[in-house]
Structure formats: C-alpha cells, structure tokens
Design a protein around this motif. Structure first.
Motif: not given
Length: 104
Positions: A24-25, A28-29, A31-32, A59, A61-62, A65
């Motif tokens: 997840r991290g 998320a990174r 995507r950011s 999750d 949404e993730l 991605s």
C-alpha cells in the motif's frame, strides 16, 4: 514451472531476513509522484503472497491503481481469502483452477 532441461539445483539453504515493505505504501507513493503512472508489481515471495496482497486488496482505490500484477502463488488460499476473491468476481478456486490449466 517451466524450465529448460532439468529443474535448477538449490545452491543455498540459508534463510536471509531483510527489510519488508507494505505494498500500500509503495503504490500510494507512486501515485503521489505521478497519478497516471503505469504500476507493475511482481511477487515471488515463497508462500507469503496472500499476506502481502491482503492489505492492498482491502484498499480498492489503491488496488485499481495497479496496472499489472504478476504473482507466483506457492500455497493455497484461506477461506477468508477465497471470499475476497469471489467479491471481485473470481471463482472461489480461481488459483487452483488456473494452476490446473497451466500444469495440465
């Protein structure tokens, strides 16, 4: 497994422990940094595939991605993991079914 010739011979029997990461991290990174990035994940982690994927699958949404997900599953899914697979429209025995077709 597909091998040219005989299966490879194990050269090492020592276990090495190292740093672990939360998918997840990582996603998320990425995507950011770039929301339109193509994200490919390859997992070959000797039996911990479900453990590593469960937080990401929890999750949506993730998970959405991730563009490509390549996983070599080494063990059977638990009853809870099978229910999650079904919630995504997969057969309860999806992984065993695919393995059976590949290794037929």
């Amino acid at each position: 497994d597909v091998h040219v010739g005989d299966k490879p011979v194990a050269r090492e029997t020592t276990s090495i422990s190292g740093q672990s990461y939360d998918l997840r991290g990582i996603v998320a990174r990425v995507r950011s940094l770039n929301a339109s990035a193509v994200v490919a994940i390859k997992l070959d982690i000797e039996g911990s595939e479900y453990w590593a994927l469960e937080p990401l699958v929890a999750d949506p949404e993730l998970l959405c991605s991730v563009s490509y997900l390549f996983v070599e599953f080494h063990s059977a899914a638990s009853a809870g993991q099978r229910r999650v697979a079904q919630s995504y429209g997969l057969r309860e025995d999806a992984f065993e079914h695919l393995k059976g077709r590949i290794h037929a």
